[in-house]
Design a protein around this motif. Structure first.
Motif, PDB file in Angstrom:
ATOM      1  N   ASP A  83      -3.951  -2.151   4.641  1.00  0.00           N
ATOM      2  CA  ASP A  83      -3.029  -0.907   3.919  1.00  0.00           C
ATOM      3  C   ASP A  83      -1.405  -2.009   4.144  1.00  0.00           C
ATOM      4  O   ASP A  83      -0.975  -1.937   3.229  1.00  0.00           O
ATOM      5  CB  ASP A  83      -2.637  -0.076   4.837  1.00  0.00           C
ATOM      6  CG  ASP A  83      -1.781   1.498   3.901  1.00  0.00           C
ATOM      7  OD1 ASP A  83      -2.242   1.771   2.781  1.00  0.00           O
ATOM      8  OD2 ASP A  83      -0.622   1.713   4.277  1.00  0.00           O
ATOM      9  N   ARG A  86      -1.770  -5.114   1.126  1.00  0.00           N
ATOM     10  CA  ARG A  86      -2.060  -3.829   0.175  1.00  0.00           C
ATOM     11  C   ARG A  86      -0.150  -3.979  -0.337  1.00  0.00           C
ATOM     12  O   ARG A  86       0.676  -3.831  -1.239  1.00  0.00           O
ATOM     13  CB  ARG A  86      -2.492  -2.509   0.237  1.00  0.00           C
ATOM     14  CG  ARG A  86      -2.758  -2.233  -1.677  1.00  0.00           C
ATOM     15  CD  ARG A  86      -3.142  -0.428  -1.288  1.00  0.00           C
ATOM     16  NE  ARG A  86      -2.003   0.194   0.114  1.00  0.00           N
ATOM     17  CZ  ARG A  86      -1.520   0.718  -0.611  1.00  0.00           C
ATOM     18  NH1 ARG A  86      -0.820   0.348  -1.610  1.00  0.00           N
ATOM     19  NH2 ARG A  86      -0.987   1.229   0.693  1.00  0.00           N
ATOM     20  N   ILE A  87       0.283  -3.235   0.089  1.00  0.00           N
ATOM     21  CA  ILE A  87       1.569  -2.873   0.337  1.00  0.00           C
ATOM     22  C   ILE A  87       2.770  -4.330  -0.187  1.00  0.00           C
ATOM     23  O   ILE A  87       2.997  -4.126  -0.970  1.00  0.00           O
ATOM     24  CB  ILE A  87       2.950  -2.334   1.214  1.00  0.00           C
ATOM     25  CG1 ILE A  87       1.842  -0.829   1.358  1.00  0.00           C
ATOM     26  CG2 ILE A  87       3.661  -2.543   1.600  1.00  0.00           C
ATOM     27  CD1 ILE A  87       2.429  -0.336   2.885  1.00  0.00           C
ATOM     28  N   THR A  92       3.468  -0.625  -3.785  1.00  0.00           N
ATOM     29  CA  THR A  92       4.147   1.308  -3.645  1.00  0.00           C
ATOM     30  C   THR A  92       4.640   1.847  -4.830  1.00  0.00           C
ATOM     31  O   THR A  92       5.430   0.830  -5.381  1.00  0.00           O
ATOM     32  CB  THR A  92       4.325   1.356  -1.868  1.00  0.00           C
ATOM     33  OG1 THR A  92       5.516   1.207  -2.227  1.00  0.00           O
ATOM     34  CG2 THR A  92       3.616   0.184  -1.170  1.00  0.00           C
ATOM     35  N   ASP A 174      -7.294   5.990   1.337  1.00  0.00           N
ATOM     36  CA  ASP A 174      -8.289   5.306   0.223  1.00  0.00           C
ATOM     37  C   ASP A 174      -9.254   4.686   0.672  1.00  0.00           C
ATOM     38  O   ASP A 174      -9.378   3.736   1.140  1.00  0.00           O
ATOM     39  CB  ASP A 174      -7.230   4.798  -0.190  1.00  0.00           C
ATOM     40  CG  ASP A 174      -7.706   3.925  -1.544  1.00  0.00           C
ATOM     41  OD1 ASP A 174      -8.797   4.347  -2.215  1.00  0.00           O
ATOM     42  OD2 ASP A 174      -6.980   3.136  -2.401  1.00  0.00           O
ATOM     43  N   LYS A 179      -2.961   5.811   4.550  1.00  0.00           N
ATOM     44  CA  LYS A 179      -2.394   4.995   4.091  1.00  0.00           C
ATOM     45  C   LYS A 179      -0.633   5.747   4.859  1.00  0.00           C
ATOM     46  O   LYS A 179      -0.203   6.276   4.153  1.00  0.00           O
ATOM     47  CB  LYS A 179      -1.993   5.816   2.650  1.00  0.00           C
ATOM     48  CG  LYS A 179      -2.901   5.477   1.501  1.00  0.00           C
ATOM     49  CD  LYS A 179      -2.772   5.923   0.470  1.00  0.00           C
ATOM     50  CE  LYS A 179      -2.423   4.769   0.168  1.00  0.00           C
ATOM     51  NZ  LYS A 179      -2.071   3.466  -0.664  1.00  0.00           N
ATOM     52  N   GLU A 180      -0.225   4.275   6.162  1.00  0.00           N
ATOM     53  CA  GLU A 180       0.832   4.891   6.129  1.00  0.00           C
ATOM     54  C   GLU A 180       1.858   5.596   5.590  1.00  0.00           C
ATOM     55  O   GLU A 180       3.195   6.039   5.866  1.00  0.00           O
ATOM     56  CB  GLU A 180       0.686   4.829   7.753  1.00  0.00           C
ATOM     57  CG  GLU A 180      -0.786   3.940   8.659  1.00  0.00           C
ATOM     58  CD  GLU A 180       0.104   3.298   9.769  1.00  0.00           C
ATOM     59  OE1 GLU A 180       0.795   3.254  10.722  1.00  0.00           O
ATOM     60  OE2 GLU A 180      -1.064   2.351  10.408  1.00  0.00           O
ATOM     61  N   ASP A 181       1.960   4.549   4.488  1.00  0.00           N
ATOM     62  CA  ASP A 181       3.395   4.642   4.093  1.00  0.00           C
ATOM     63  C   ASP A 181       3.510   6.258   3.357  1.00  0.00           C
ATOM     64  O   ASP A 181       4.376   6.773   3.567  1.00  0.00           O
ATOM     65  CB  ASP A 181       3.591   3.592   2.907  1.00  0.00           C
ATOM     66  CG  ASP A 181       2.438   2.733   2.140  1.00  0.00           C
ATOM     67  OD1 ASP A 181       0.984   3.658   2.479  1.00  0.00           O
ATOM     68  OD2 ASP A 181       2.898   3.454   0.788  1.00  0.00           O
ATOM     69  N   MET A 182       2.510   6.651   2.600  1.00  0.00           N
ATOM     70  CA  MET A 182       2.186   7.863   2.165  1.00  0.00           C
ATOM     71  C   MET A 182       2.893   8.897   3.268  1.00  0.00           C
ATOM     72  O   MET A 182       3.192   9.656   3.189  1.00  0.00           O
ATOM     73  CB  MET A 182       1.360   8.053   1.577  1.00  0.00           C
ATOM     74  CG  MET A 182       0.936   7.251   0.073  1.00  0.00           C
ATOM     75  SD  MET A 182       2.229   7.445  -1.012  1.00  0.00           S
ATOM     76  CE  MET A 182       3.179   5.890  -0.879  1.00  0.00           C
TER      77      MET A 182
END
Length: 234
Positions: A83, A86-87, A92, A174, A179-182
């Motif tokens: 994750d 990906r960021i 994002t 996902d 998804k820690e940011d979400m």
């Protein structure tokens, strides 16, 4: 320079370009991330510099394109599994407007002026900020908009219905990865997510293909067993 050599290089370049596009997945231009575009620009640079340079043999070109393709593939896989990666690599979604409130810091971060924002809205058929409840800049630069219920077609105001405002959903899991940011965006913790999923009968997030949540609609979960092939992850 031998015309056959130029032709051969161009054919090889086209073949590798199609291969790399397949690696990136079938995306429309607006859906591409900044990294996808960088890949294609670098590819174009490699091909341009080699086609008309007779010092670059076909085998050297093939070697460069194979190495480049492997790098693209590895980066895509790392971004898929991590994750944080990906960021960093893909970016994002950025909430420019949330619950009708502008986030000027995020506008500055996206180098966006108010008139640019209004142009984006007009292109979506929206001519006033008062209609917008949420506006999100996607990683590829496209815009997603959630308007207030009363401004939507066949509005609840016209039908004299008392309907609560809808909150946009956020993707919390996902492909088995949280998804820690979400979670941070909606002010929730991992433990909260584990507890809520357990209440719904999902005790292992690795088996969850897709999990979204909104304040008004709650959870929508699909596992790998829900897919058409029901074969799980490769």
């Amino acid at each position: 320079m031998d015309y056959l050599l130029i032709t051969g290089k161009l054919v090889i370049g086209i073949v590798f370009l199609l291969t790399i596009i397949r690696l990136l997945g079938r995306k429309e231009l607006a859906e591409m991330t900044p990294f996808d575009i960088v890949y294609l620009l670098i590819f174009g640079g490699i091909l341009e510099e080699s086609v008309y340079d007779d010092k670059v043999s076909i085998w050297m070109l093939i070697f460069a394109l194979v190495v480049f393709g492997l790098i693209v593939f590895v980066i895509e896989k790392v971004a898929e599994k991590s994750d944080k990666a990906r960021i960093v690599l893909m970016g994002t979604p950025d909430y420019i407007i949330k619950d009708g409130k502008l986030n000027t810091k995020r506008m500055d971060r996206n180098m966006m002026e108010m008139e640019q924002l209004r142009i984006m809205l007009r292109q979506q058929g929206i001519f006033s900020l008062r209609e917008v409840k949420d506006l999100i800049i996607e990683p590829g630069g496209s815009v997603s908009i959630n308007t207030y219920a009363r401004y939507k077609p066949a509005t609840v105001g016209d039908l004299k219905l008392d309907k609560p405002e809808e909150d946009p959903s956020v993707l919390l899991v996902d492909g088995g990865f949280i998804k820690e940011d979400m979670l941070e965006l909606v002010g929730k913790s991992k433990q909260w997510l584990y507890d809520r999923l357990a209440e719904l009968g999902y005790h292992d997030t690795d088996k969850i293909l897709y999990c979204e949540w909104s304040e008004t609609e709650g959870f929508y979960v699909r596992t790998y067993d829900d897919t058409t092939d029901a074969g799980g992850r490769e």
